[in-house]
Each structure stands twice: as structure tokens, then as C-alpha cells.
Design an enzyme around this catalytic site. Structure first.
Site, PDB file in Angstrom:
ATOM      1  N   HIS A   1       0.829  -1.199   0.000  1.00  0.00           N
ATOM      2  CA  HIS A   1       0.000   0.000   0.000  1.00  0.00           C
ATOM      3  C   HIS A   1       0.870   1.257   0.000  1.00  0.00           C
ATOM      4  CE1 HIS A   1      -3.415  -2.459   0.310  1.00  0.00           C
ATOM      5  NE2 HIS A   1      -4.173  -1.721   1.098  1.00  0.00           N
TER       6      HIS A   1
ATOM      7  N   HIS B   1       1.056  -2.561   9.393  1.00  0.00           N
ATOM      8  CA  HIS B   1       2.466  -2.843   9.137  1.00  0.00           C
ATOM      9  C   HIS B   1       3.399  -2.285  10.221  1.00  0.00           C
ATOM     10  CE1 HIS B   1       2.058  -4.572   5.098  1.00  0.00           C
ATOM     11  NE2 HIS B   1       1.143  -3.642   4.849  1.00  0.00           N
TER      12      HIS B   1
END
Length: 271
Positions: A164, A223
Site C-alpha cells: 500500500h 504494518h
């Protein structure tokens, strides 16, 4: 129609200053640093955006490159063709060749997206292991890839570089770079063409805002810091290597600058 024209005029004025192109890379890095710090210190409030199944993530981010291509393809085609005819006085053949040359930047971007996402998956498979919740977090599981592990109802743990962060940063930078052509494009003599370009401009700016917002959500909720930092650095490297290095060369898709022909040896990005 008047509202669209007014909005397009305001966006053109903002883009003409060039501040967005210069500051966006630093803004993306700052978002990763600040967002990760807030996440690591549990200072992020609970919102619907932390759910991976939120509408923006499902209908936009999951197909982010398709959205970027879908809007940039007509924008580059129309603006490059109009620019070639009005500024260079090219005929039909030369104008079409210039359009195809500029559109090849999207092929380059697609190749970069494909190779980087494949590399991320390879690294995650190379560094990961599959475990079953019922056997303990460290127990080895026969599947050798993330896909096989998930199919076997296991949990894969590996170094997952943030796709992303890479894709959203690269897409936003790509759009802002391509919008630079508007700085020298005059279309006031053709009201229909002006409306089409203004519509694409507003859509691309809104899409860029969505990409930056979702980039922020990724930095805040998903993340590890190293995974996000590496993802955005790869996105910045892809942008810099193309628009600031390769596209300055004669044998390249070239830059969308309004004043200098793509074949000129003086073609630069010094503004």
C-alpha cells in the site's frame, strides 16, 4: 459547468506554483514517520479505517493502479494531443506519435508496479514461515508459500513490505507529475475540450487526495515501521528514477513539460 470551470481554474493556479510536486515526496515520508510513531505508542484512536474491509480500501486501494490508469489514460491522451497541435503545430501523424510516446509512461509504471509487487511477495515468502494457531506460533507447517499457508488455514509470518505504501505513494507522485502539462496548455477556444480536461483534472486531484488519505491510514493502522518505510522508499525511488532521471533522456517517454519539445537536449526538470 461554471462550478467545474471555476474549480479547474483554481486547481490549475495551485499546480502552476509547483509546490505540490516539490513537497509531496517529503509529505509522504513525514506521514510514515509520524504515523508509525503514533501507532507504536498506541496513540491512534479506533476508527472504521482500521478495518481492512472499509469501502475505500476495498473499492479503491485494492485496485489503485486500475483507478490511476483509468483517469490518466484519457488525460494524457487529450492534453498531449492538444498541446502538440497548439504549441508545436504538429500534424496528425506527429501528434499521435507524441501521444503514444507519452502514454508509454503508463506502460513503464505498470511494469514497475508488477515487478515490485512480485518482489514483495517473493521476499515475504522467502522470509516467512507458516504456523497453525492450534500448534503454537512457532510450529512449522508444511506449506512453503503464503498462499498455500492461507489455503491450509495457517498463519504466515514474514517480512511484508507495505505494498500500500509503495503503490499509493507512487500513484500520487505519478499523477502530480502528469498534471504539470496544464501549466502551459491553453484550451479556452474550445469550451467542450476545456470541460473534459477540467473534469479529468478535478477527478485526478480527488483521486490523489484519496491516495494520500489512505496512505495516512496505512501509516497509522497497519504494518511495522520498517515495512512501511521500505515501501514508501521504493515508491519514491521508482518515481525519482523515471521522472527525475530516465525521462530526461531522449530515448524515453519524456516529461509532460509545456515549454520544451521532448526531443530537445535541453529538456530538463529545473523549474
Amino acid at each position: 459547468m461554471e462550478r467545474l470551470e471555476r474549480c479547474g481554474r483554481q486547481l490549475r493556479a495551485a499546480l502552476a506554483a509547483g509546490r505540490m510536486r516539490r513537497r509531496l515526496p517529503w509529505l509522504l515520508l513525514a506521514i510514515v514517520l509520524v504515523g508509525s510513531a503514533l501507532k507504536d505508542n498506541d496513540l491512534v484512536p479506533e476508527t472504521p479505517m482500521q478495518n481492512k474491509h472499509n469501502p475505500l480500501n476495498v473499492y479503491f486501494v485494492k485496485v489503485a493502479w486500475a483507478w490511476t490508469l483509468w483517469l490518466l489514460l484519457p488525460f494524457i491522451t487529450v492534453t498531449t494531443y492538444q498541446f502538440a497541435k497548439s504549441k508545436f503545430h504538429y500534424g496528425l501523424t506527429k501528434s499521435i506519435l507524441l501521444v503514444l510516446r507519452r502514454l508509454s509512461a503508463l506502460l513503464v509504471g505498470t511494469a514497475i508496479w508488477y515487478m515490485c509487487t512480485g518482489l514483495f511477495l517473493y521476499i515475504e515468502n522467502l522470509t516467512g514461515m507458516c504456523s497453525s494457531p492450534g500448534r503454537g506460533s512457532q510450529s512449522h507447517w508444511p506449506p512453503a508459500t503464503k498462499q498455500e499457508c492461507q489455503q491450509a488455514s495457517g498463519v504466515w509470518s514474514g517480512f511484508d513490505i507495505s505494498g500500500h505504501c509503495f503503490l499509493l505513494s507512487y500513484s500520487a507522485l505519478l499523477i502530480v507529475e502528469e498534471l504539470a502539462v496544464l501549466e502551459g496548455l491553453a484550451t479556452k477556444q474550445n469550451s467542450k475540450l476545456q470541460a473534459v480536461i477540467d473534469g479529468l483534472l478535478v477527478s485526478l486531484c480527488l483521486l490523489t487526495m484519496v491516495w494520500v488519505f489512505m496512505f495516512l491510514c496505512t501509516a497509522l493502522y497497519f504494518h511495522d515501521f520498517s515495512q512501511k518505510l521500505l515501501g514508501v522508499l521504493i515508491g519514491l525511488a521508482a518515481w525519482y528514477g523515471t521522472y527525475r532521471v530516465w525521462y530526461l533522456k531522449p530515448f524515453s517517454p519524456g516529461l509532460p513539460l509545456p515549454h520544451i519539445p521532448l526531443s530537445s537536449k535541453k529538456y530538463s526538470y529545473s523549474r
